[in-house]
Write a protein that holds these residues in place. Structure first.
Motif, PDB file in Angstrom:
ATOM      1  N   HIS A 100       0.857  -1.177   0.000  1.00  0.00           N
ATOM      2  CA  HIS A 100       0.000   0.000   0.000  1.00  0.00           C
ATOM      3  C   HIS A 100       0.900   1.237   0.000  1.00  0.00           C
ATOM      4  N   THR A 101       0.314   2.382  -0.113  1.00  0.00           N
ATOM      5  CA  THR A 101       1.063   3.639  -0.083  1.00  0.00           C
ATOM      6  C   THR A 101       0.680   4.429   1.162  1.00  0.00           C
ATOM      7  N   TYR A 102       1.685   4.876   1.879  1.00  0.00           N
ATOM      8  CA  TYR A 102       1.481   5.670   3.088  1.00  0.00           C
ATOM      9  C   TYR A 102       1.855   7.121   2.791  1.00  0.00           C
ATOM     10  N   LEU A 103       0.960   8.043   3.133  1.00  0.00           N
ATOM     11  CA  LEU A 103       1.228   9.476   2.984  1.00  0.00           C
ATOM     12  C   LEU A 103       1.615  10.037   4.337  1.00  0.00           C
ATOM     13  N   ASP A 104       2.808  10.631   4.434  1.00  0.00           N
ATOM     14  CA  ASP A 104       3.214  11.208   5.707  1.00  0.00           C
ATOM     15  C   ASP A 104       2.547  12.565   5.920  1.00  0.00           C
ATOM     16  N   ARG A 105       2.829  13.204   7.037  1.00  0.00           N
ATOM     17  CA  ARG A 105       2.148  14.454   7.395  1.00  0.00           C
ATOM     18  C   ARG A 105       2.456  15.585   6.417  1.00  0.00           C
ATOM     19  N   ASP A 106       3.547  15.449   5.625  1.00  0.00           N
ATOM     20  CA  ASP A 106       3.880  16.446   4.603  1.00  0.00           C
ATOM     21  C   ASP A 106       3.285  16.095   3.247  1.00  0.00           C
ATOM     22  N   GLY A 107       2.490  15.010   3.215  1.00  0.00           N
ATOM     23  CA  GLY A 107       1.857  14.598   1.968  1.00  0.00           C
ATOM     24  C   GLY A 107       2.763  13.820   1.036  1.00  0.00           C
ATOM     25  N   LEU A 108       3.934  13.405   1.524  1.00  0.00           N
ATOM     26  CA  LEU A 108       4.858  12.652   0.687  1.00  0.00           C
ATOM     27  C   LEU A 108       4.496  11.170   0.713  1.00  0.00           C
ATOM     28  N   PRO A 109       4.458  10.529  -0.455  1.00  0.00           N
ATOM     29  CA  PRO A 109       4.063   9.114  -0.500  1.00  0.00           C
ATOM     30  C   PRO A 109       5.260   8.193  -0.241  1.00  0.00           C
ATOM     31  N   HIS A 110       4.978   7.092   0.443  1.00  0.00           N
ATOM     32  CA  HIS A 110       5.986   6.065   0.697  1.00  0.00           C
ATOM     33  C   HIS A 110       5.361   4.705   0.398  1.00  0.00           C
TER      34      HIS A 110
END
Length: 365
Positions: free
Chosen positions: A124-134
């Motif tokens: 899956h893709t995780y979006l951090d608090r800055d909106g960056l995808p991982h």
């Protein structure tokens, strides 16, 4: 947050990757358990049915509910005890088999420089608090043990800031000595230095505080532990150096657990999760190996591995997240590691406990 959930055929993919020995470790041992459990359960059901009928006859004859319950208990207890003991014995046998296969698996996977990271069970893709995808690959997903691989988790400037802060105090790495302290040990050969997270500069976008906040967010997202930053350990900068394929004593860290990993009740203030961030990846060697679950992680610059080891029942995992750093033979492996604890705070920081999680000063109480 999570987006783009893409489940994969986890069991077949995960177990087919890492050789026949891995398959026998994961598949053959697991396939024996349901058959044994089914036989035990079937026998137990017959006994409990007989006990149920006996209790009904007692109730019908006496109209005494408590006597009927007592009859059922006396009838069922021996069979329940025997069945539980049998199942415990089967579990121990399966664990012994798994552990006996772990050492050859470790040797094989560390020696195979072309072996890729274990295929994920799901992604899956995780979006951090800055909106960056991982991109996240779920390599193990148990209640008491999780292993995830995250892409593009730490930036070059964040790595540089951690390495610069660590440089003045780099020293030979130590391990817990089993008596509450730590010492040098041949099982671990590397340089390390603790790096304090400057939370007071987080609003100024300090790179160390930035990546630390990112990893705390992810761990709490993945586990629900709600870990807070006060009282936690420093980030640890660890460096392994390769000195050639023929090095008789390469930098490495042999199989170990970061936390308790004995399957028992969690000891307050102990570690419950780890994040390993790869700042430099070696050319040969240096994989992170979880030998007891057949998971192999090949480091890639900028990526990270996360694993947790506390279940919702308050018990820690039983060596599922035991792991190693394979020998680093060519190139350098530089990582930033955060160990996260539960039960620490500003008044009771991590270093007010010894390596057995006993409060310093309370040992004689």
């Amino acid at each position: 947050m999570e987006i783009e959930v893409e489940d994969s055929d986890s069991d077949s993919d995960n177990n087919s990757n890492n050789s026949d020995s891995n398959n026998s470790n994961s598949n053959n041992s697991n396939s024996q358990v349901p058959e044994a459990e089914t036989a035990s359960t079937s026998s137990l059901e017959v006994v409990l049915s007989d006990c149920h009928q006996r209790a009904l006859r007692t109730l019908s004859a006496t109209q005494d509910v408590l006597r009927a319950i007592d009859d059922y208990t006396r009838c069922a207890r021996p069979s329940l005890t025997s069945t539980i003991e049998s199942l415990h014995s089967q579990i121990r046998d399966q664990q012994d088999l798994r552990l006996s296969l772990a050492e050859p698996y470790e040797d094989y996977t560390c020696a195979d420089f072309d072996l890729p990271t274990t295929p994920p069970r799901s992604t899956h893709t995780y979006l951090d608090r800055d909106g960056l995808p991982h991109a996240v690959g779920v390599l193990l997903d148990r209640d008491d043990a999780k292993i995830h691989y995250l892409s593009d988790f730490i930036s070059p400037d964040e790595c540089a800031a951690i390495e610069a802060a660590a440089a003045p105090t780099l020293h030979q790495a130590t391990v817990a000595d089993g008596a509450g302290g730590s010492h040098l040990q041949k099982s671990r050969k590397a340089l390390q230095a603790g790096v304090r997270v400057p939370w007071e500069r987080e609003r100024d976008d300090d790179p160390i505080a930035r990546v630390a906040r990112r990893l705390y967010d992810y761990v709490n997202h993945a586990t629900g532990y709600d870990i807070q930053t006060p009282g936690q350990e420093d980030l640890m900068s660890i460096q392994y150096t390769g000195r050639g394929l023929d090095d008789p004593a390469p930098d490495r860290y042999k199989p170990h657990c970061d936390g308790q990993c004995d399957g028992l009740a969690f000891q307050n203030a102990g570690r419950v999760a780890t994040v390993v961030m790869y700042c430099e990846a070696p050319e040969k060697g240096g994989a992170t190996n979880f030998r007891n679950v057949g998971v192999h992680v090949v480091p890639k610059k900028g990526d990270a591995a996360f694993f947790s080891y506390l279940g919702s029942d308050g018990r820690v995992d039983d060596r599922m997240t035991e792991h190693s750093c394979c020998p680093v033979l060519v190139g350098e492996k530089k990582i930033a590691v955060q160990w996260l604890r539960l039960g620490v705070d500003e008044e009771n920081p991590w270093n007010s406990f010894n390596t057995l999680n006993v409060k310093i000063g309370s040992e004689e109480e």
